[in-house]
Design a protein around this motif. Structure first.
Motif, PDB file in Angstrom:
ATOM      1  N   GLU A  84      23.944 -14.754 -47.847  1.00 27.38           N
ATOM      2  CA  GLU A  84      22.935 -13.696 -47.977  1.00 27.38           C
ATOM      3  C   GLU A  84      23.189 -12.823 -49.203  1.00 27.38           C
ATOM      4  O   GLU A  84      22.254 -12.348 -49.830  1.00 27.38           O
ATOM      5  N   GLU A  85      24.458 -12.605 -49.549  1.00 28.46           N
ATOM      6  CA  GLU A  85      24.790 -11.742 -50.681  1.00 28.46           C
ATOM      7  C   GLU A  85      24.670 -12.510 -51.989  1.00 28.46           C
ATOM      8  O   GLU A  85      25.205 -13.607 -52.131  1.00 28.46           O
ATOM      9  N   VAL A 132      25.729 -17.312 -55.684  1.00 28.89           N
ATOM     10  CA  VAL A 132      25.543 -17.155 -54.241  1.00 28.89           C
ATOM     11  C   VAL A 132      26.405 -18.198 -53.525  1.00 28.89           C
ATOM     12  O   VAL A 132      26.625 -19.295 -54.039  1.00 28.89           O
ATOM     13  N   THR A 143      25.184 -12.100 -56.158  1.00 29.84           N
ATOM     14  CA  THR A 143      25.718 -11.306 -57.263  1.00 29.84           C
ATOM     15  C   THR A 143      24.878 -11.565 -58.508  1.00 29.84           C
ATOM     16  O   THR A 143      24.675 -12.724 -58.887  1.00 29.84           O
ATOM     17  N   ASN A 145      21.371  -8.095 -51.076  1.00 25.80           N
ATOM     18  CA  ASN A 145      21.190  -8.987 -49.940  1.00 25.80           C
ATOM     19  C   ASN A 145      19.800  -9.593 -50.070  1.00 25.80           C
ATOM     20  O   ASN A 145      18.802  -8.873 -50.069  1.00 25.80           O
ATOM     21  N   ARG A 146      19.737 -10.896 -50.236  1.00 26.11           N
ATOM     22  CA  ARG A 146      18.445 -11.546 -50.491  1.00 26.11           C
ATOM     23  C   ARG A 146      17.450 -11.329 -49.348  1.00 26.11           C
ATOM     24  O   ARG A 146      16.235 -11.282 -49.562  1.00 26.11           O
ATOM     25  N   LYS A 147      17.967 -11.144 -48.110  1.00 23.19           N
ATOM     26  CA  LYS A 147      17.067 -10.928 -46.972  1.00 23.19           C
ATOM     27  C   LYS A 147      16.302  -9.608 -47.108  1.00 23.19           C
ATOM     28  O   LYS A 147      15.200  -9.475 -46.572  1.00 23.19           O
ATOM     29  N   ASP A 148      16.893  -8.645 -47.811  1.00 24.74           N
ATOM     30  CA  ASP A 148      16.200  -7.370 -48.037  1.00 24.74           C
ATOM     31  C   ASP A 148      14.912  -7.566 -48.826  1.00 24.74           C
ATOM     32  O   ASP A 148      14.018  -6.724 -48.799  1.00 24.74           O
ATOM     33  N   LYS A 171      25.078  -6.307 -56.686  1.00 29.05           N
ATOM     34  CA  LYS A 171      25.048  -7.181 -55.514  1.00 29.05           C
ATOM     35  C   LYS A 171      23.867  -6.775 -54.649  1.00 29.05           C
ATOM     36  O   LYS A 171      23.633  -5.588 -54.416  1.00 29.05           O
TER      37      LYS A 171
END
Length: 196
Positions: free
Chosen positions: A183-184, A38, A186, A162-165, A160
């Protein structure tokens, strides 16, 4: 009655080869890795991994698209080689491992994506949230027998997210613009499997 017994015997004989085409494999934790990277401070990537995990892969040798994957990861085993950072990642700001001790991936669909490549779609459950994720897979490799007689395969999978999801929203704004943590994320899975 005789006819029924003959029919039953024939059906059983026909089903044996079909069953033999499927094989079950376990992830070898000593030779596999569940990793991630990240963006940090908008300038570099921080890498880490989870030290404790397990997984079962059912491979249909006749039709790879009928295969399935199930992986369970101990979120408390996160390791970025910095104790203070790992403690923060285990806290309610991020993984909240006391409340959500396990992350899971359960496949729903496998499709071919080229020579020795697959796309594995499944549900990733993290931080109490379940979202569909697609793993880009290279492999699996051909069977190999190790020196102790075990049959092994290997594969590499990446995705990949998005941790916010998944409700992992903690961050800090930087004076120079941008944020402390990207936010992304891998995900990289290096899998070595042993046939059951």
């Amino acid at each position: 009655m005789k006819r029924f017994v003959t029919l039953l015997a024939t059906l059983t004989a026909l089903s044996v080869p079909a069953m033999a085409l499927a094989s079950t494999w376990n992830l070898d934790p000593d030779h596999s890795n569940v990793g991630f990277k990240v963006r940090h401070l908008m300038v570099s990537n921080v890498k880490g991994n989870f030290d404790k995990f397990s997984g079962t892969i059912n491979i249909d040798d006749k039709d790879i698209t009928k295969s399935s994957v199930q992986v369970s990861i101990d979120t408390n085993s996160i390791n970025t080689n910095v104790q203070k950072r790992d403690d923060h990642l285990r806290s309610p700001d991020f993984f909240d491992v006391a409340k959500y001790p396990t992350m899971t991936f359960v496949s729903k669909k496998v499709v071919k994506a080229g020579k020795d490549k697959l796309k594995v779609t499944g549900n990733l459950t993290l931080h109490g949230v379940t979202k569909e994720v697609v793993l880009e897979v290279e492999g699996p490799s051909a069977d190999t027998k190790d020196p102790w007689g075990n049959i092994r395969k290997g594969a590499t999978a990446t995705a990949k997210i998005n941790r916010k999801d998944f409700g992992l929203v903690w961050n800090k704004a930087l004076e120079t613009g941008g944020v402390a943590v990207g936010e992304e994320v891998t995900i990289i899975l290096e899998a070595e499997m042993v046939r059951k």
